[in-house]
Motif scaffolding. Sequence first.
Motif, mmCIF file in Angstrom:
data_model
loop_
_atom_site.group_PDB
_atom_site.id
_atom_site.type_symbol
_atom_site.label_atom_id
_atom_site.label_comp_id
_atom_site.label_asym_id
_atom_site.label_seq_id
_atom_site.Cartn_x
_atom_site.Cartn_y
_atom_site.Cartn_z
ATOM 1 N N ASP A 20 0.844 -1.195 0.000
ATOM 2 C CA ASP A 20 0.000 0.000 0.000
ATOM 3 C C ASP A 20 0.879 1.245 0.000
ATOM 4 O O ASP A 20 0.397 2.353 0.193
ATOM 5 N N PHE A 21 2.203 1.042 -0.203
ATOM 6 C CA PHE A 21 3.198 2.104 -0.310
ATOM 7 C C PHE A 21 3.426 2.842 1.010
ATOM 8 O O PHE A 21 3.971 3.936 1.021
ATOM 9 N N SER A 22 2.988 2.255 2.113
ATOM 10 C CA SER A 22 3.301 2.795 3.430
ATOM 11 C C SER A 22 4.712 2.349 3.812
ATOM 12 O O SER A 22 5.323 1.506 3.139
ATOM 13 N N THR A 23 5.228 2.896 4.911
ATOM 14 C CA THR A 23 6.573 2.540 5.355
ATOM 15 C C THR A 23 6.701 1.056 5.627
ATOM 16 O O THR A 23 7.664 0.412 5.216
ATOM 17 N N CYS A 24 5.705 0.479 6.324
ATOM 18 C CA CYS A 24 5.831 -0.931 6.687
ATOM 19 C C CYS A 24 5.722 -1.842 5.462
ATOM 20 O O CYS A 24 6.396 -2.867 5.389
ATOM 21 N N SER A 25 4.910 -1.474 4.478
ATOM 22 C CA SER A 25 4.812 -2.322 3.296
ATOM 23 C C SER A 25 6.065 -2.193 2.431
ATOM 24 O O SER A 25 6.480 -3.149 1.771
ATOM 25 N N GLU A 26 6.706 -1.008 2.449
ATOM 26 C CA GLU A 26 7.961 -0.855 1.718
ATOM 27 C C GLU A 26 9.057 -1.697 2.364
ATOM 28 O O GLU A 26 9.921 -2.261 1.683
ATOM 29 N N GLN A 27 9.030 -1.817 3.689
ATOM 30 C CA GLN A 27 9.986 -2.679 4.371
ATOM 31 C C GLN A 27 9.742 -4.145 4.014
ATOM 32 O O GLN A 27 10.694 -4.918 3.851
ATOM 33 N N ALA A 28 8.487 -4.527 3.908
ATOM 34 C CA ALA A 28 8.165 -5.889 3.510
ATOM 35 C C ALA A 28 8.674 -6.171 2.094
ATOM 36 O O ALA A 28 9.196 -7.251 1.808
ATOM 37 N N PHE A 29 8.516 -5.174 1.218
ATOM 38 C CA PHE A 29 9.020 -5.317 -0.150
ATOM 39 C C PHE A 29 10.542 -5.511 -0.147
ATOM 40 O O PHE A 29 11.075 -6.393 -0.835
ATOM 41 N N ALA A 30 11.251 -4.687 0.633
ATOM 42 C CA ALA A 30 12.704 -4.787 0.702
ATOM 43 C C ALA A 30 13.134 -6.138 1.263
ATOM 44 O O ALA A 30 14.101 -6.749 0.809
ATOM 45 N N TYR A 31 12.399 -6.627 2.253
ATOM 46 C CA TYR A 31 12.717 -7.923 2.865
ATOM 47 C C TYR A 31 12.515 -9.044 1.851
ATOM 48 O O TYR A 31 13.360 -9.935 1.705
ATOM 49 N N ALA A 32 11.398 -8.990 1.120
ATOM 50 C CA ALA A 32 11.124 -10.003 0.107
ATOM 51 C C ALA A 32 12.199 -9.987 -0.969
ATOM 52 O O ALA A 32 12.616 -11.045 -1.466
ATOM 53 N N ALA A 33 12.667 -8.783 -1.337
ATOM 54 C CA ALA A 33 13.721 -8.664 -2.333
ATOM 55 C C ALA A 33 15.005 -9.332 -1.859
ATOM 56 O O ALA A 33 15.750 -9.903 -2.653
ATOM 57 N N ARG A 34 15.252 -9.278 -0.553
ATOM 58 C CA ARG A 34 16.460 -9.881 0.010
ATOM 59 C C ARG A 34 16.390 -11.396 0.039
ATOM 60 O O ARG A 34 17.394 -12.071 -0.185
ATOM 61 N N VAL A 35 15.237 -11.952 0.352
ATOM 62 C CA VAL A 35 15.161 -13.396 0.543
ATOM 63 C C VAL A 35 14.759 -14.161 -0.714
ATOM 64 O O VAL A 35 14.973 -15.369 -0.798
ATOM 65 N N ALA A 36 14.201 -13.479 -1.702
ATOM 66 C CA ALA A 36 13.691 -14.175 -2.887
ATOM 67 C C ALA A 36 14.786 -14.915 -3.641
ATOM 68 O O ALA A 36 14.608 -16.060 -4.066
ATOM 69 N N LYS A 37 15.941 -14.258 -3.818
ATOM 70 C CA LYS A 37 17.007 -14.880 -4.610
ATOM 71 C C LYS A 37 17.572 -16.133 -3.929
ATOM 72 O O LYS A 37 17.690 -17.181 -4.574
#
Length: 325
Positions: A191-208
């Motif tokens: 939803d482009f809030s701070t917490c959802s952006e953190q979730a996006f960054a976390y997913a980017a880290r673990v996906a690979k």
Amino acid sequence: MNTGKSASLRGRDDSEKRARENENLLVSSRKVERKLILLATDFSVPAQRACLYALNLASIFKARLVILTVLKAVPWASGSAHLHSQQTGALLELGKLARLAQDAGHSPTPMLVLGSPSASISEIADEVRAALIVMGTHGRTGWERLKLGSTAEVVVREAPCPVLTVRGITANQTHVVHSPIVLRRLLVPLDFSTCSEQAFAYAARVAKPLGASVRLLHVSEPTATNPVRAAITPEREELADQGRLRKQLQRRVLRLRHNKIQADGVIKAGTAGEAILAEAEDVNADMIVMGASGRRGLKRLVLGSVAEYVVGHAVCPVLTLKTPH
């Protein structure tokens, strides 16, 4: 001179800047982060499933493993034969899990404590500086949840680190017991809030490391179901524009693809919690990664919590990150 348009552009730039700063913060934290997974267990069926996820993640990320069980402290039972029997039984079960972890190539640290389960899990996670808590959830809803409470929901709100909740199997999922643990499709609500952006960054880290693809989802809620819509700022109001939303989403998709992660993004209309669950089912998601606001008290009761709704209803595991993380 269109000052309104200039203000909107500045608002968009600030939003993008905050998103980049959040991601950079999470990426840089890898240098100092101690890789330790805390498996909180009560030896139930959901906890048994959670154990398999914890072992799998510990292997992939080369993390240390602490296995914790908490016996509820009852003042009148202190020193009683009943409590002694409970402790003996819990130690035996901890021993079984420790041997299971050893067979999987780990050197686990078993822990047994007395106290409130939710408070103890958060406190121990803080003490050992856990990078992740993994625990089972019974997925109770309605009156049963209100009456019995939910340890998982409290831990999601109070924990000092991300929490992965794993639900037990349902009647039509008996095949899941013997199926391998797979985390190849991640669903990330935004939803482009701070917490959802953190979730996006976390997913980017673990996906690979997981070898997983990422589906980004934004839910556009009808005004009638969004009680705070009238109070949002012009910058947030502009996010309601479909073209703007698609650009926001596409930028994040391209960021993932640039890092060689298979990704796409969709916008769906509906109520956030229900839309997230429906999308998870449609894409057969192996895990949902999302932000949790960590609201407490009356504010949480009035506004509700999408994360808690998803944790209580999702069939697949849900990884939640609280703000601030």
